[in-house]
Design a protein around this motif. Structure first.
Motif, PDB file in Angstrom:
ATOM      1  N   GLN A 113      12.017 -18.315 -20.226  1.00 59.38           N
ATOM      2  CA  GLN A 113      12.443 -18.620 -18.541  1.00 59.38           C
ATOM      3  C   GLN A 113      12.333 -17.497 -17.973  1.00 59.38           C
ATOM      4  O   GLN A 113      12.210 -17.410 -16.861  1.00 59.38           O
ATOM      5  N   GLU A 114      12.960 -16.301 -18.516  1.00 60.76           N
ATOM      6  CA  GLU A 114      12.673 -15.356 -17.736  1.00 60.76           C
ATOM      7  C   GLU A 114      11.242 -14.803 -17.387  1.00 60.76           C
ATOM      8  O   GLU A 114      10.997 -14.239 -16.557  1.00 60.76           O
ATOM      9  N   HIS A 115      10.262 -14.949 -18.079  1.00 65.37           N
ATOM     10  CA  HIS A 115       9.181 -14.850 -18.039  1.00 65.37           C
ATOM     11  C   HIS A 115       8.138 -15.349 -17.313  1.00 65.37           C
ATOM     12  O   HIS A 115       8.434 -14.352 -16.286  1.00 65.37           O
ATOM     13  N   TRP A 116       8.793 -16.705 -17.337  1.00 69.80           N
ATOM     14  CA  TRP A 116       8.502 -17.344 -16.519  1.00 69.80           C
ATOM     15  C   TRP A 116       8.879 -16.807 -14.948  1.00 69.80           C
ATOM     16  O   TRP A 116       8.500 -17.387 -13.629  1.00 69.80           O
ATOM     17  N   LEU A 117      10.206 -16.833 -14.621  1.00 70.04           N
ATOM     18  CA  LEU A 117      10.567 -16.925 -13.363  1.00 70.04           C
ATOM     19  C   LEU A 117      10.070 -15.543 -12.789  1.00 70.04           C
ATOM     20  O   LEU A 117       9.434 -15.193 -11.550  1.00 70.04           O
ATOM     21  N   ASP A 118       9.456 -14.185 -14.196  1.00 69.13           N
ATOM     22  CA  ASP A 118       9.204 -12.836 -13.494  1.00 69.13           C
ATOM     23  C   ASP A 118       7.530 -13.305 -12.409  1.00 69.13           C
ATOM     24  O   ASP A 118       6.916 -12.702 -11.702  1.00 69.13           O
ATOM     25  N   THR A 119       7.086 -14.164 -13.851  1.00 65.90           N
ATOM     26  CA  THR A 119       5.365 -14.788 -13.732  1.00 65.90           C
ATOM     27  C   THR A 119       5.230 -15.374 -11.873  1.00 65.90           C
ATOM     28  O   THR A 119       4.533 -15.176 -10.955  1.00 65.90           O
ATOM     29  N   LEU A 120       6.253 -16.444 -12.157  1.00 67.85           N
ATOM     30  CA  LEU A 120       6.691 -16.754 -10.272  1.00 67.85           C
ATOM     31  C   LEU A 120       6.429 -16.433  -9.528  1.00 67.85           C
ATOM     32  O   LEU A 120       6.075 -16.286  -8.082  1.00 67.85           O
ATOM     33  N   ASP A 121       7.944 -14.608  -9.818  1.00 63.85           N
ATOM     34  CA  ASP A 121       8.066 -13.784  -8.818  1.00 63.85           C
ATOM     35  C   ASP A 121       6.696 -13.085  -8.246  1.00 63.85           C
ATOM     36  O   ASP A 121       7.037 -13.073  -6.768  1.00 63.85           O
ATOM     37  N   GLN A 122       6.244 -13.158  -8.613  1.00 62.71           N
ATOM     38  CA  GLN A 122       4.668 -12.507  -8.404  1.00 62.71           C
ATOM     39  C   GLN A 122       3.498 -12.949  -7.910  1.00 62.71           C
ATOM     40  O   GLN A 122       2.814 -12.826  -6.839  1.00 62.71           O
ATOM     41  N   ALA A 123       3.859 -14.354  -7.710  1.00 63.17           N
ATOM     42  CA  ALA A 123       2.490 -15.559  -7.629  1.00 63.17           C
ATOM     43  C   ALA A 123       3.477 -15.515  -5.646  1.00 63.17           C
ATOM     44  O   ALA A 123       2.373 -15.278  -5.162  1.00 63.17           O
ATOM     45  N   VAL A 124       4.225 -15.786  -6.037  1.00 63.87           N
ATOM     46  CA  VAL A 124       4.983 -15.249  -4.635  1.00 63.87           C
ATOM     47  C   VAL A 124       4.564 -14.513  -3.917  1.00 63.87           C
ATOM     48  O   VAL A 124       4.180 -14.693  -3.027  1.00 63.87           O
ATOM     49  N   ALA A 125       4.867 -13.653  -4.190  1.00 62.98           N
ATOM     50  CA  ALA A 125       4.188 -11.782  -3.614  1.00 62.98           C
ATOM     51  C   ALA A 125       3.350 -11.973  -3.053  1.00 62.98           C
ATOM     52  O   ALA A 125       2.762 -11.612  -2.309  1.00 62.98           O
ATOM     53  N   GLN A 126       2.617 -12.310  -3.768  1.00 61.01           N
ATOM     54  CA  GLN A 126       1.326 -12.737  -4.044  1.00 61.01           C
ATOM     55  C   GLN A 126       1.026 -13.232  -2.747  1.00 61.01           C
ATOM     56  O   GLN A 126      -0.289 -12.693  -1.558  1.00 61.01           O
ATOM     57  N   GLN A 127       1.262 -14.256  -2.917  1.00 59.54           N
ATOM     58  CA  GLN A 127       0.704 -15.370  -1.486  1.00 59.54           C
ATOM     59  C   GLN A 127       1.354 -14.975  -0.187  1.00 59.54           C
ATOM     60  O   GLN A 127       1.063 -15.037   0.759  1.00 59.54           O
ATOM     61  N   GLU A 128       2.438 -14.105  -0.401  1.00 59.58           N
ATOM     62  CA  GLU A 128       3.298 -13.684   0.619  1.00 59.58           C
ATOM     63  C   GLU A 128       2.242 -12.434   1.940  1.00 59.58           C
ATOM     64  O   GLU A 128       2.178 -12.871   2.643  1.00 59.58           O
ATOM     65  N   ARG A 129       1.802 -12.009   0.803  1.00 58.51           N
ATOM     66  CA  ARG A 129       0.305 -10.555   1.292  1.00 58.51           C
ATOM     67  C   ARG A 129      -0.698 -11.575   1.672  1.00 58.51           C
ATOM     68  O   ARG A 129      -0.909 -10.985   2.928  1.00 58.51           O
ATOM     69  N   ARG A 130      -1.175 -12.791   1.049  1.00 56.24           N
ATOM     70  CA  ARG A 130      -1.946 -12.753   1.533  1.00 56.24           C
ATOM     71  C   ARG A 130      -1.595 -14.514   3.004  1.00 56.24           C
ATOM     72  O   ARG A 130      -2.772 -13.521   4.089  1.00 56.24           O
ATOM     73  N   LEU A 131      -1.054 -14.252   3.185  1.00 53.91           N
ATOM     74  CA  LEU A 131      -0.810 -15.216   4.047  1.00 53.91           C
ATOM     75  C   LEU A 131      -0.347 -14.240   5.193  1.00 53.91           C
ATOM     76  O   LEU A 131      -0.718 -14.113   6.385  1.00 53.91           O
ATOM     77  N   GLU A 132       0.472 -12.863   5.439  1.00 52.42           N
ATOM     78  CA  GLU A 132       0.256 -11.913   6.642  1.00 52.42           C
ATOM     79  C   GLU A 132      -0.963 -11.371   6.581  1.00 52.42           C
ATOM     80  O   GLU A 132      -1.193 -11.580   7.854  1.00 52.42           O
ATOM     81  N   LYS A 133      -1.599 -11.657   6.017  1.00 48.52           N
ATOM     82  CA  LYS A 133      -3.382 -11.247   6.510  1.00 48.52           C
ATOM     83  C   LYS A 133      -3.965 -12.167   6.826  1.00 48.52           C
ATOM     84  O   LYS A 133      -4.254 -11.905   7.786  1.00 48.52           O
ATOM     85  N   LEU A 134      -3.854 -13.666   6.146  1.00 47.26           N
ATOM     86  CA  LEU A 134      -4.436 -14.317   6.818  1.00 47.26           C
ATOM     87  C   LEU A 134      -4.036 -14.565   8.673  1.00 47.26           C
ATOM     88  O   LEU A 134      -4.667 -15.197   9.641  1.00 47.26           O
ATOM     89  N   GLU A 135      -2.483 -14.766   8.616  1.00 49.89           N
ATOM     90  CA  GLU A 135      -1.759 -14.672  10.024  1.00 49.89           C
ATOM     91  C   GLU A 135      -2.498 -13.342  11.205  1.00 49.89           C
ATOM     92  O   GLU A 135      -2.406 -13.632  12.044  1.00 49.89           O
ATOM     93  N   GLN A 136      -2.538 -12.039  10.571  1.00 60.74           N
ATOM     94  CA  GLN A 136      -3.390 -10.843  11.176  1.00 60.74           C
ATOM     95  C   GLN A 136      -4.762 -11.266  11.723  1.00 60.74           C
ATOM     96  O   GLN A 136      -5.265 -11.678  12.969  1.00 60.74           O
ATOM     97  N   ILE A 137      -5.654 -12.298  10.352  1.00 64.30           N
ATOM     98  CA  ILE A 137      -6.778 -12.370  10.979  1.00 64.30           C
ATOM     99  C   ILE A 137      -6.861 -13.731  11.796  1.00 64.30           C
ATOM    100  O   ILE A 137      -7.526 -13.550  12.823  1.00 64.30           O
ATOM    101  N   SER A 138      -5.736 -14.689  11.638  1.00 62.65           N
ATOM    102  CA  SER A 138      -5.716 -15.487  12.277  1.00 62.65           C
ATOM    103  C   SER A 138      -5.317 -14.568  14.593  1.00 62.65           C
ATOM    104  O   SER A 138      -5.813 -15.346  14.897  1.00 62.65           O
ATOM    105  N   THR A 139      -5.131 -14.055  14.274  1.00 66.03           N
ATOM    106  CA  THR A 139      -4.104 -12.982  15.754  1.00 66.03           C
ATOM    107  C   THR A 139      -5.774 -12.335  16.039  1.00 66.03           C
ATOM    108  O   THR A 139      -5.660 -12.712  17.005  1.00 66.03           O
ATOM    109  N   LEU A 140      -6.504 -12.214  15.588  1.00 63.79           N
ATOM    110  CA  LEU A 140      -7.696 -11.459  16.252  1.00 63.79           C
ATOM    111  C   LEU A 140      -8.399 -12.172  16.111  1.00 63.79           C
ATOM    112  O   LEU A 140      -8.905 -12.826  17.381  1.00 63.79           O
ATOM    113  N   MET A 141      -8.071 -13.270  15.659  1.00 63.50           N
ATOM    114  CA  MET A 141      -8.968 -14.482  16.315  1.00 63.50           C
ATOM    115  C   MET A 141      -9.148 -15.187  17.791  1.00 63.50           C
ATOM    116  O   MET A 141     -10.295 -15.464  18.589  1.00 63.50           O
ATOM    117  N   ARG A 142      -7.440 -14.884  17.521  1.00 64.55           N
ATOM    118  CA  ARG A 142      -7.349 -15.869  19.233  1.00 64.55           C
ATOM    119  C   ARG A 142      -7.545 -14.663  20.064  1.00 64.55           C
ATOM    120  O   ARG A 142      -7.688 -15.637  21.214  1.00 64.55           O
TER     121      ARG A 142
END
Length: 82
Positions: A24-53
């Protein structure tokens, strides 16, 4: 209702619980890393969206300011050979 476990059964039960916890600790770490990666991607997409607007807004303003002045933009003009 209590069950009397032998020391070997208790050790086996404890080992099973420790194994589950490690899994369970292993999968919790894996999920935590996935969430952090998605958060970084979301921030980048929000920046792109702002620039496009902003660019769309600028183009919209340029289009309307060109119409109000009566002067066409060079890219809208038809070449003389047409």
């Amino acid at each position: 209702m209590t069950q009397d476990f032998s020391p070997a059964e208790l050790a086996q039960h404890l080992e099973t619980l420790e194994s589950r916890l490690a899994y369970q600790e292993h999968w919790l770490d894996t999920l935590d890393q996935a969430v952090a990666q998605q958060e970084r991607r979301l921030e980048k997409l929000e920046q792109i969206s702002t620039l496009m607007r902003e660019r769309l807004r600028e183009q919209h303003q340029a289009l309307h300011s060109g119409d109000s002045q009566g002067a066409g933009r060079p890219e809208d003009e038809v070449p003389p050979h047409y």
